[in-house]
Design an enzyme around this catalytic site. Structure first.
Site, PDB file in Angstrom:
ATOM      1  N   MET A  19       0.839  -1.199   0.000  1.00  0.00           N
ATOM      2  CA  MET A  19       0.000   0.000   0.000  1.00  0.00           C
ATOM      3  C   MET A  19       0.882   1.261   0.000  1.00  0.00           C
ATOM      4  SD  MET A  19      -3.404  -0.965   2.109  1.00  0.00           S
ATOM      5  CE  MET A  19      -2.789  -0.668   3.744  1.00  0.00           C
TER       6      MET A  19
ATOM      7  N   GLY B 252      10.772  -2.368   6.080  1.00  0.00           N
ATOM      8  CA  GLY B 252      10.043  -3.643   5.980  1.00  0.00           C
ATOM      9  C   GLY B 252       9.672  -3.927   4.533  1.00  0.00           C
ATOM     10  N   HIS B 253       9.067  -2.929   3.874  1.00  0.00           N
ATOM     11  CA  HIS B 253       8.720  -3.097   2.450  1.00  0.00           C
ATOM     12  C   HIS B 253       9.979  -3.397   1.633  1.00  0.00           C
ATOM     13  CE1 HIS B 253       5.393  -0.211   3.691  1.00  0.00           C
ATOM     14  NE2 HIS B 253       4.710  -1.192   3.162  1.00  0.00           N
TER      15      HIS B 253
ATOM     16  N   GLN C 265       5.968 -11.182   7.594  1.00  0.00           N
ATOM     17  CA  GLN C 265       5.516 -11.905   8.786  1.00  0.00           C
ATOM     18  C   GLN C 265       4.859 -10.940   9.781  1.00  0.00           C
ATOM     19  OE1 GLN C 265       5.476 -15.203   9.313  1.00  0.00           O
ATOM     20  NE2 GLN C 265       4.621 -14.868  11.362  1.00  0.00           N
TER      21      GLN C 265
ATOM     22  N   VAL D  53      10.765  -6.604  10.046  1.00  0.00           N
ATOM     23  CA  VAL D  53      11.855  -5.648  10.238  1.00  0.00           C
ATOM     24  C   VAL D  53      11.438  -4.685  11.348  1.00  0.00           C
ATOM     25  CG1 VAL D  53      13.259  -3.853   9.165  1.00  0.00           C
ATOM     26  CG2 VAL D  53      12.529  -5.835   7.820  1.00  0.00           C
TER      27      VAL D  53
ATOM     28  N   SER E  29       6.061   0.103  10.486  1.00  0.00           N
ATOM     29  CA  SER E  29       4.705   0.157   9.921  1.00  0.00           C
ATOM     30  C   SER E  29       4.457   1.559   9.400  1.00  0.00           C
ATOM     31  CB  SER E  29       3.681  -0.178  11.013  1.00  0.00           C
ATOM     32  OG  SER E  29       2.385   0.212  10.600  1.00  0.00           O
ATOM     33  N   SER E  30       3.744   1.641   8.277  1.00  0.00           N
ATOM     34  CA  SER E  30       3.393   2.966   7.749  1.00  0.00           C
ATOM     35  C   SER E  30       2.582   3.738   8.786  1.00  0.00           C
ATOM     36  CB  SER E  30       2.586   2.824   6.460  1.00  0.00           C
ATOM     37  OG  SER E  30       3.270   1.971   5.560  1.00  0.00           O
ATOM     38  N   ARG E  31       1.821   3.015   9.607  1.00  0.00           N
ATOM     39  CA  ARG E  31       0.967   3.678  10.603  1.00  0.00           C
ATOM     40  C   ARG E  31       1.762   4.244  11.778  1.00  0.00           C
ATOM     41  NH1 ARG E  31      -3.069  -0.514   9.006  1.00  0.00           N
ATOM     42  NH2 ARG E  31      -4.815   0.632   8.118  1.00  0.00           N
TER      43      ARG E  31
HETATM   44  P1  AMP Z   1       1.451  -2.706   3.540  1.00  0.00           P
HETATM   45  O1  AMP Z   1       1.977  -1.658   2.619  1.00  0.00           O
HETATM   46  O2  AMP Z   1       1.324  -2.260   4.956  1.00  0.00           O
HETATM   47  O3  AMP Z   1       0.201  -3.383   3.012  1.00  0.00           O
HETATM   48  O4  AMP Z   1       2.544  -3.843   3.568  1.00  0.00           O
HETATM   49  C1  AMP Z   1       2.992  -4.459   2.383  1.00  0.00           C
HETATM   50  C2  AMP Z   1       3.775  -5.698   2.739  1.00  0.00           C
HETATM   51  O5  AMP Z   1       4.872  -5.337   3.573  1.00  0.00           O
HETATM   52  C3  AMP Z   1       2.938  -6.716   3.531  1.00  0.00           C
HETATM   53  O6  AMP Z   1       3.250  -8.021   3.070  1.00  0.00           O
HETATM   54  C4  AMP Z   1       3.407  -6.508   4.947  1.00  0.00           C
HETATM   55  O7  AMP Z   1       3.292  -7.653   5.761  1.00  0.00           O
HETATM   56  C5  AMP Z   1       4.871  -6.160   4.715  1.00  0.00           C
HETATM   57  N1  AMP Z   1       5.412  -5.455   5.878  1.00  0.00           N
HETATM   58  C6  AMP Z   1       4.867  -4.381   6.499  1.00  0.00           C
HETATM   59  N2  AMP Z   1       5.613  -4.031   7.563  1.00  0.00           N
HETATM   60  C7  AMP Z   1       6.648  -4.907   7.626  1.00  0.00           C
HETATM   61  C8  AMP Z   1       7.772  -5.077   8.497  1.00  0.00           C
HETATM   62  N3  AMP Z   1       7.982  -4.268   9.530  1.00  0.00           N
HETATM   63  N4  AMP Z   1       8.627  -6.085   8.236  1.00  0.00           N
HETATM   64  C9  AMP Z   1       8.422  -6.927   7.187  1.00  0.00           C
HETATM   65  N5  AMP Z   1       7.396  -6.810   6.327  1.00  0.00           N
HETATM   66  C10 AMP Z   1       6.518  -5.823   6.538  1.00  0.00           C
END
Ligand code: AMP
Length: 277
Positions: free
Chosen positions: A27, A33-34, A145, A173, A182-184
């Site tokens: 998103m 993490g991404h 994860q 991560v 987290s983006s949040r």
């Molecule tokens: P999102 O943009 O929040 O939908 O996340 C996209 C992908 O990145 C999803 O598969 C999430 O699980 C992964 N993701 C988000 N935060 C982390 C993190 N801290 N470490 C590893 N993967 C992450």
């Protein structure tokens, strides 16, 4: 790197990619993490496709769809550096034209934990991921994860619907103090940001007690809950110790078990987890 906004353009370019193709659905508003997902895809596949789409159907009516953080220019610069081949950035109308009305529902594993707190969330996730898989036709897709239940739901969907790809889980991560990226996290003010470390502290406590031989989940949950309740800015949604595949709550820890929690820090709802055993 090519950036495309329509399904037709994506499909046309997809035909020219060297196989196998790795795919990372996101998103946007990238953090490390991404980028770990992108790096792993890059390391394992000759071609990498990343999607950036803030999916409205996975947000509840009272949730943060409108204010979800977005920074496409920065995201694209990071993907360019990461050696990505195609970025798919569809509009909401492209993914959900007015007549769209087909949905993917995964059942039991989608109904508990996040599914119980956020009704309809996984229907939105499964539907958009199924559509993205159909459009991108990846050989491998990478998920964090960090969103452990999302991984379980996607794996179940892929197995049940005989989708022809491999789902790869990438470890969470974290920031140096343990907070899962987290983006949040950008919603947190400095006081809340400090308080947010309580999630990982509670998970670390569970890991420590487990490694000392504690297998009673009631006692583990109690200890985690007590630790979180000491933090005045934290409000627990759930603390769960469940079978890592079925997500059934456990009385006794068996291996592997998913220890997961959702906690509100101020107005921001955060989730995190570890797997023990
Ligand atoms: P999102 O943009 O929040 O939908 O996340 C996209 C992908 O990145 C999803 O598969 C999430 O699980 C992964 N993701 C988000 N935060 C982390 C993190 N801290 N470490 C590893 N993967 C992450």
């Amino acid at each position: 790197m090519v950036v495309v906004e329509t399904i037709d353009d994506l499909k046309r370019l997809r035909l020219k990619l060297t196989e196998p193709v790795g795919f990372v659905p996101t998103m946007g508003y990238f953090h490390q993490g991404h980028l770990a997902l992108v790096r792993q895809a890059r390391a394992e596949s000759p071609s990498v496709v990343v999607s950036i789409f803030v999916n409205p159907t996975q947000f509840g009516p009272e949730e943060d769809f409108d204010r979800y953080p977005r920074d496409p220019q920065r995201d694209l610069a990071l993907l360019e550096k990461g050696g990505v081949d195609i970025v798919f950035m569809p509009s909401v109308d492209e993914m959900y034209p007015p007549q769209f009305n087909s949905w993917v529902e995964v059942g039991k594993v989608a109904e508990r934990l996040e599914g119980a707190s956020r009704p309809g969330h996984f229907k939105g996730v499964a539907t958009v991921v199924a559509r993205l898989f159909d459009i991108v036709q990846p050989d491998k897709a990478y998920f964090g994860q960090k969103d452990a239940q999302q991984l379980v739901v996607i794996k179940k969907m892929v197995a049940d619907l005989n989708m022809n790809l491999e789902i790869v889980a990438v470890p969470t991560v974290r920031e140096p103090d343990g907070l899962a990226m987290s983006s949040r996290n950008t919603y947190l003010n400095p006081k809340e940001r400090k308080a947010a470390t309580v999630l990982y502290q509670a998970l670390s406590l569970a890991q420590k007690l487990w490694s000392q031989g504690e297998r009673n989940t009631e006692r583990l949950r109690q200890q985690m809950t007590a630790l979180i309740q000491k933090q005045p800015l934290a409000d627990i949604d759930y603390v769960s110790i469940a079978d890592a595949e079925t997500l059934d709550e456990l009385d006794k820890v068996k291996s592997p078990a998913l220890v997961s929690l959702a906690v509100r820090i101020g107005k921001t709802r955060l989730i995190d987890n570890v797997v023990v055993g």
